[in-house]
Write a protein that holds these residues in place. Structure first.
Motif, mmCIF file in Angstrom:
data_model
loop_
_atom_site.group_PDB
_atom_site.id
_atom_site.type_symbol
_atom_site.label_atom_id
_atom_site.label_comp_id
_atom_site.label_asym_id
_atom_site.label_seq_id
_atom_site.Cartn_x
_atom_site.Cartn_y
_atom_site.Cartn_z
ATOM 1 N N PRO A 109 5.225 4.374 -37.933
ATOM 2 C CA PRO A 109 4.538 3.105 -37.673
ATOM 3 C C PRO A 109 4.710 2.530 -36.273
ATOM 4 O O PRO A 109 4.111 1.494 -35.976
ATOM 5 C CB PRO A 109 5.158 2.171 -38.719
ATOM 6 N N ILE A 110 5.494 3.163 -35.414
ATOM 7 C CA ILE A 110 5.760 2.601 -34.083
ATOM 8 C C ILE A 110 5.230 3.558 -33.023
ATOM 9 O O ILE A 110 5.433 4.776 -33.107
ATOM 10 C CB ILE A 110 7.264 2.348 -33.882
ATOM 11 N N SER A 111 4.584 3.019 -32.018
ATOM 12 C CA SER A 111 4.016 3.833 -30.951
ATOM 13 C C SER A 111 5.122 4.429 -30.072
ATOM 14 O O SER A 111 6.193 3.840 -29.895
ATOM 15 C CB SER A 111 3.071 2.991 -30.090
ATOM 16 N N ARG A 112 4.834 5.596 -29.504
ATOM 17 C CA ARG A 112 5.800 6.243 -28.615
ATOM 18 C C ARG A 112 6.031 5.430 -27.352
ATOM 19 O O ARG A 112 7.108 5.474 -26.757
ATOM 20 C CB ARG A 112 5.305 7.641 -28.221
ATOM 21 N N GLN A 113 5.024 4.680 -26.910
ATOM 22 C CA GLN A 113 5.134 3.916 -25.671
ATOM 23 C C GLN A 113 5.973 2.650 -25.841
ATOM 24 O O GLN A 113 6.356 2.018 -24.852
ATOM 25 C CB GLN A 113 3.748 3.540 -25.144
ATOM 26 N N TYR A 114 6.248 2.269 -27.085
ATOM 27 C CA TYR A 114 7.032 1.050 -27.307
ATOM 28 C C TYR A 114 8.486 1.293 -26.914
ATOM 29 O O TYR A 114 9.053 2.354 -27.193
ATOM 30 C CB TYR A 114 6.926 0.637 -28.769
ATOM 31 N N ARG A 115 9.072 0.322 -26.250
ATOM 32 C CA ARG A 115 10.439 0.489 -25.732
ATOM 33 C C ARG A 115 11.447 0.673 -26.871
ATOM 34 O O ARG A 115 12.400 1.443 -26.739
ATOM 35 C CB ARG A 115 10.796 -0.742 -24.889
ATOM 36 N N PHE A 116 11.244 0.004 -27.990
ATOM 37 C CA PHE A 116 12.170 0.087 -29.121
ATOM 38 C C PHE A 116 11.601 1.032 -30.193
ATOM 39 O O PHE A 116 11.476 0.645 -31.355
ATOM 40 C CB PHE A 116 12.414 -1.296 -29.722
ATOM 41 N N SER A 117 11.264 2.225 -29.817
ATOM 42 C CA SER A 117 10.615 3.135 -30.768
ATOM 43 C C SER A 117 11.577 4.106 -31.435
ATOM 44 O O SER A 117 11.196 4.797 -32.382
ATOM 45 C CB SER A 117 9.521 3.933 -30.048
ATOM 46 N N HIS A 118 12.829 4.195 -30.982
ATOM 47 C CA HIS A 118 13.761 5.172 -31.542
ATOM 48 C C HIS A 118 14.343 4.673 -32.862
ATOM 49 O O HIS A 118 14.811 3.533 -32.942
ATOM 50 C CB HIS A 118 14.896 5.448 -30.547
ATOM 51 N N PRO A 119 14.347 5.496 -33.901
ATOM 52 C CA PRO A 119 14.958 5.066 -35.176
ATOM 53 C C PRO A 119 16.463 4.944 -35.043
ATOM 54 O O PRO A 119 17.120 5.764 -34.406
ATOM 55 C CB PRO A 119 14.555 6.182 -36.140
ATOM 56 N N HIS A 120 17.011 3.924 -35.665
ATOM 57 C CA HIS A 120 18.448 3.689 -35.579
ATOM 58 C C HIS A 120 19.065 3.599 -36.975
ATOM 59 O O HIS A 120 19.866 4.451 -37.360
ATOM 60 C CB HIS A 120 18.735 2.411 -34.786
ATOM 61 N N THR A 121 18.711 2.570 -37.740
ATOM 62 C CA THR A 121 19.272 2.361 -39.071
ATOM 63 C C THR A 121 18.180 1.871 -40.006
ATOM 64 O O THR A 121 17.368 1.029 -39.623
ATOM 65 C CB THR A 121 20.420 1.335 -39.028
ATOM 66 N N VAL A 122 18.170 2.387 -41.236
ATOM 67 C CA VAL A 122 17.252 1.903 -42.260
ATOM 68 C C VAL A 122 18.065 1.154 -43.314
ATOM 69 O O VAL A 122 19.118 1.624 -43.754
ATOM 70 C CB VAL A 122 16.445 3.053 -42.890
ATOM 71 N N LEU A 123 17.585 -0.025 -43.680
ATOM 72 C CA LEU A 123 18.228 -0.867 -44.692
ATOM 73 C C LEU A 123 17.350 -0.850 -45.931
ATOM 74 O O LEU A 123 16.174 -1.254 -45.885
ATOM 75 C CB LEU A 123 18.402 -2.298 -44.171
ATOM 76 N N LEU A 124 17.901 -0.406 -47.053
ATOM 77 C CA LEU A 124 17.127 -0.160 -48.264
ATOM 78 C C LEU A 124 17.585 -1.070 -49.394
ATOM 79 O O LEU A 124 18.782 -1.303 -49.568
ATOM 80 C CB LEU A 124 17.273 1.302 -48.701
ATOM 81 N N HIS A 125 16.616 -1.550 -50.165
ATOM 82 C CA HIS A 125 16.886 -2.287 -51.391
ATOM 83 C C HIS A 125 16.825 -1.310 -52.558
ATOM 84 O O HIS A 125 15.925 -0.468 -52.611
ATOM 85 C CB HIS A 125 15.864 -3.398 -51.616
ATOM 86 N N CYS A 126 17.741 -1.438 -53.479
ATOM 87 C CA CYS A 126 17.744 -0.559 -54.650
ATOM 88 C C CYS A 126 18.190 -1.367 -55.860
ATOM 89 O O CYS A 126 19.360 -1.370 -56.226
ATOM 90 C CB CYS A 126 18.663 0.640 -54.429
#
Length: 420
Positions: A276-293
């Motif tokens: 969902p994030i464009s490559r040109q966006y400065r904050f495009s690198h995945p870091h942490t995913v927070l999940l509800h369960c």
């Protein structure tokens, strides 16, 4: 005897009926509109003639009524998304039958029962100040006890009496509890680590990731939502495969169960990749995913309770989907062995228990030879045992109480948030 004055009153119901009769007999007066239309050459038609006219309607022509919803598209071979080859579609409510063991075979991944050494070293050095720890305890009460939302919570079931209906309980919904507790943790991590770290992070809510793969001639598509997605300006440094050597480890044997068991199939899907994030966006690198369960968000196909092992496998698959979508965006849709591994951290919770894990994607070649042996590279999954934030959080004798608060959760969350 003296007579009183006559009261000039009328019964309101009787008066209304008489008034209705009088008004119903009124003859409409000529306004001159018809003569004006005729003088301008505009034909005037008696409405009774239009009403009595009999029209023949072609049954093949549909009459679209204003405000009516369009008819549903039939799920047949004429549907625009129909494909002749069926696809295993893994969604947000699915869980794997064999849990982590099945996820290992499905994703060609080896499991380590501890976090990477560099993360463990940072955990040993991490010290949370007492004022921040007390503030977190107050935030837990504010999120799970003092919030003013009052909605119908999930149905309460008794295994011994499955048909008994308990009274509905009103309170904070599971989705809001999870969202609040995760936002409180992130806020305290930002306070502790300072702007030099938080300025390099962005949090995006409700992001969708889609990754299609082909494994042993089977089409599998992962279409998953991440409740809160933390991105960064730089990727997390990958681990050295020569140290952990995942290619030397064998995968579990789940025979006679197939790795796609309990994943529903469909002929209606769109074979595409989505990050969902464009490559040109400065904050495009995945870091942490927070999940509800929460119990109302995942379920087994055969209506048995979801185990902790199945919940961990769900977090593992979501981390793989995020990393694979990013890899396809960077290196193309045909990439197999990645030029550089992609790391994604995972935090999964139901507002009481927490799962912490790290997934490193080394390859998108998910083919596994018989016996689990192969010389190819494998993906890595590092995990921590489940830890509870508290044992009880609510009212005791009319007073708010937080019992057995575990400060390790905030410490782990701070280490994950500060990873680079």
């Amino acid at each position: 005897m003296r007579f009183s004055a006559v009261l000039l009153r009328q019964h309101i119901g009787f008066h209304f009926k008489k008034h209705w009769i009088v008004q119903g007999k009124r003859v409409p007066s000529d306004t001159g509109a018809q003569a004006e239309l005729v003088a301008r050459g505009i034909p005037v038609v008696d409405p009774n003639e239009l009403i009595s006219e009999r029209r023949v309607v072609d049954p093949s022509q549909r009459v679209q009524v204003v405000g009516q919803l369009p008819p549903e598209v039939q799920l047949d071979e004429n549907h625009p998304l129909y494909k002749r080859e069926q696809c295993y579609l893994y969604g947000d409510r699915n869980v794997l039958l064999e849990g982590v063991r099945q996820a290992q075979v499905l994703l060609n991944t080896v499991v380590y029962d501890e976090l990477p050494l560099r993360v463990e070293e940072r955990l040993d050095k991490m010290k949370i100040p007492t004022p921040l720890d007390r503030s977190m305890q107050q935030s837990v009460l504010a999120a799970l006890v003092f919030d003013t939302e009052q909605v119908k919570t999930a149905l309460v079931k008794d295994p011994e009496r499955p048909a008994f209906k308990f009274p509905r309980v009103y309170g904070i919904s599971n989705e809001k509890r999870n969202r609040l507790i995760l936002s409180k943790l992130v806020t305290h991590c930002e306070r502790f680590l300072g702007p030099e770290v938080s300025s390099n992070r962005k949090i995006i809510a409700n992001t969708q990731f889609i990754v299609p793969v082909i494994k042993d001639l089977d089409r599998i598509q992962f279409s998953l939502k991440v409740d809160s997605f933390i991105t960064s300006t730089a990727p997390i440094k990958p681990l050295d495969n020569s140290v952990y050597r995942p290619q030397d480890q064998s995968l579990p044997d789940i025979h006679p169960v197939k790795e796609t068991v309990t994943i529903p199939t469909t002929h209606f899907y769109e074979w595409q990749n989505e990050y969902p994030i464009s490559r040109q966006y400065r904050f495009s690198h995945p870091h942490t995913v927070l999940l509800h369960c929460s119990p109302d968000s995942v379920a087994n196909m055969f209506e048995t309770p979801v185990t902790d092992d199945q919940k961990e496998a769900r977090a593992m698959i979501k981390a793989f989907t995020v990393a694979a979508a990013r890899a396809r965006q960077l290196y193309g849709e045909d990439v197999q062995a990645l030029p550089a591994p992609i790391n994604v951290q995972v935090v999964q919770t139901d507002s009481q228990w927490f799962h912490f894990g790290i997934f490193q994607l080394n390859t998108l070649d998910l083919k596994v030879e018989e016996g689990g042996q192969s010389s190819q590279s494998r993906n890595l999954w590092f995990r921590k045992p489940r830890m509870d934030l508290y044992s009880e959080c609510g009212y005791r004798v009319g007073k708010p109480a937080l019992v057995d608060y575990n400060r390790e959760v905030l410490r782990h969350m701070a280490v994950f948030y500060g990873s680079s």
